[in-house]
Enzyme design. Sequence first.
Site, PDB file in Angstrom:
ATOM      1  CG  HIS A  87      49.251  38.743  39.850  1.00  0.00           C
ATOM      2  ND1 HIS A  87      48.767  38.479  41.061  1.00  0.00           N
ATOM      3  CD2 HIS A  87      48.401  39.591  39.065  1.00  0.00           C
ATOM      4  CE1 HIS A  87      47.469  39.016  41.140  1.00  0.00           C
ATOM      5  NE2 HIS A  87      47.209  39.605  39.838  1.00  0.00           N
ATOM      6  CD  GLU A 111      44.951  41.818  42.138  1.00  0.00           C
ATOM      7  OE1 GLU A 111      45.623  41.444  41.021  1.00  0.00           O
ATOM      8  OE2 GLU A 111      43.890  40.823  42.633  1.00  0.00           O
ATOM      9  CG  HIS A 167      45.939  44.108  37.382  1.00  0.00           C
ATOM     10  ND1 HIS A 167      45.083  43.456  36.809  1.00  0.00           N
ATOM     11  CD2 HIS A 167      46.699  43.351  38.404  1.00  0.00           C
ATOM     12  CE1 HIS A 167      44.739  42.361  37.125  1.00  0.00           C
ATOM     13  NE2 HIS A 167      45.717  42.080  38.341  1.00  0.00           N
TER      14      HIS A 167
HETATM   15 CO    CO Z   1      45.452  40.243  39.528  1.00  0.00          CO
END
Ligand code: CO
Length: 134
Positions: free
Chosen positions: A7, A130, A79
């Site tokens: 994502h 991440e 992020h």
């Molecule tokens: Co995230």
Amino acid sequence: MIGRLNHVAIAVRDLAAAATLYRGALGANVSAPLALPEHGVTVVFVELRNSKIELLEPLGADSPIAKFLEKNPDGGMHHICYEVDDILAARDTLKTAGARVLGGGEPKTGAHGKPVLFLHPKDFSGTLIELEQV
Ligand code: CO
């Protein structure tokens, strides 16, 4: 080592308004809000055909998203999340390569109930990364 893009996360001031925009004008499937106190965020997921967008709203006084929104009052990209098969092996390889792992280096449970780690943006061209074990 690196897998799919899981994502892209966008910090927002008003999660309900952002979710309405994605659901309405963009015609996307948007999940119900999920509070993640351990991460200081409330999140919804926008389902895309090839990935997801994670909309983040601050939760609690110490939210990292509140600090981000002070610097970026309109919101913004927060992020990017890449999938990995083995998060501890990925962490060790990255540390050996000189990358900084945030928060002491032990994985936390992320928004999908899977282990996640964050890597310092200064080591990745100004982008917070991440890693999620899938
Ligand atoms: Co995230």
